[in-house]
Design a protein around this motif. Structure first.
Motif, PDB file in Angstrom:
ATOM      1  N   TRP A 154       1.063  -1.166   0.063  1.00 29.35           N
ATOM      2  CA  TRP A 154       0.032   0.158   0.019  1.00 29.35           C
ATOM      3  C   TRP A 154       0.850   1.245   0.276  1.00 29.35           C
ATOM      4  N   GLN A 156       3.785   1.789  -1.129  1.00 31.11           N
ATOM      5  CA  GLN A 156       4.515   1.797  -2.226  1.00 31.11           C
ATOM      6  C   GLN A 156       3.603   2.353  -3.574  1.00 31.11           C
ATOM      7  N   LYS A 157       2.425   1.660  -3.597  1.00 33.87           N
ATOM      8  CA  LYS A 157       1.406   2.152  -4.501  1.00 33.87           C
ATOM      9  C   LYS A 157       1.007   3.535  -4.218  1.00 33.87           C
ATOM     10  N   THR A 158       0.703   4.038  -3.131  1.00 36.65           N
ATOM     11  CA  THR A 158       0.291   5.311  -2.866  1.00 36.65           C
ATOM     12  C   THR A 158       1.375   6.470  -2.959  1.00 36.65           C
ATOM     13  N   PRO A 161       4.160   5.188  -6.871  1.00 40.25           N
ATOM     14  CA  PRO A 161       3.735   4.380  -7.849  1.00 40.25           C
ATOM     15  C   PRO A 161       4.381   4.028  -9.104  1.00 40.25           C
ATOM     16  N   TYR A 164       6.135   0.707  -7.750  1.00 41.79           N
ATOM     17  CA  TYR A 164       5.081  -0.280  -7.836  1.00 41.79           C
ATOM     18  C   TYR A 164       4.758  -0.638  -9.212  1.00 41.79           C
TER      19      TYR A 164
END
Length: 246
Positions: A154, A156-158, A161, A164
């Protein structure tokens, strides 16, 4: 399909800071490597996609294993710096710079390992099968990948990106990985979450000072909790390890 290309890795290594790391005897994952050396009489090993070669250095320096480093990009300047700080040179490790998918192994190895490699490919079975082609009879396969299916994913994605996006999140599935190893006729398969809580961002140094401070506070609090309750889990463990035999 590869999720990265040669230009990505050249820029990645050229922009990466503090790569000249001294590999000590208790380097991460060393317990696994010591166990393989003892239980399986490991004499030679290949680290696939392992640049800048920390595990190749560890195996040679601390376990006296004849080691080969294979990667798509081997940056000469970075490699020299890493070897130098470990009192080693290029003569201590065999180097192969090549595209793994176009390379025919000329040698088999007692230990075939990679750290942070297979998750950069869409076809997880294919990339694992590429590893097995280097395995000698009774050889050991050891693969470590990040676990982005929990809290760290979460994060990394937030907040990162771009990084990710170059990871195949679907490959970070314990049942999938075990099933692939079974399909490839490997034996004594273990696939498990590894490590207590850890969180990181590749681009943390570019964030606002307040963000970095908050990041460190959250890291510290959750790290203390994980020390008190040391549970390896999908939610908080930073890695997944695969161990299998030919």
């Amino acid at each position: 399909m590869n999720l990265t290309d040669r230009d990505f890795w050249l820029k990645y290594w050229e922009n990466k800071k503090n790569l000249a790391l001294k590999v000590n005897e208790k380097y991460i994952l060393s317990a696994y490597l010591k166990r393989f050396k003892k239980e399986n009489s490991i004499k030679n090993a290949i680290e696939i996609g392992g640049f800048p070669g920390y595990y190749s250095i560890y195996l040679k320096k601390w376990l006296n294993v004849d080691t080969t480093l294979l990667d798509y990009v081997i940056h000469p300047k970075v490699l020299d710096e890493v070897l130098s700080v470990n009192n080693m040179s290029k003569k201590d490790i065999t180097l192969i710079e090549t595209d793994l998918f176009n390379y025919q192994p000329t040698k088999k190895y007692d230990l075939v390992m990679s750290v942070g490699v297979i998750e950069h490919f869409d076809d997880t079975k294919n990339i694992i099968e590429m590893h097995t082609k280097f395995m000698d009879d009774n050889g050991v396969l050891f693969i470590n990948i990040p676990n982005f299916t929990g809290f760290n994913g979460w994060l990394q994605k937030t907040f990162d990106p771009e990084i990710y996006a170059v990871h195949n999140i679907s490959s970070m599935n314990i049942d999938l990985l075990k099933g692939i190893c079974e399909e490839l006729n490997l034996k004594n398969i273990t696939v498990e979450y590894y490590g207590g809580f850890m969180m990181w961002l590749e681009n943390l140094h570019t964030k606002h000072v307040l963000f970095r401070a908050l990041f460190k506070i959250i890291w510290f609090v959750l790290k203390v909790i994980s020390k008190l309750i040391p549970i390896e889990s999908k939610t908080f463990s930073p890695y997944i390890n695969i161990v299998a035999y030919k």
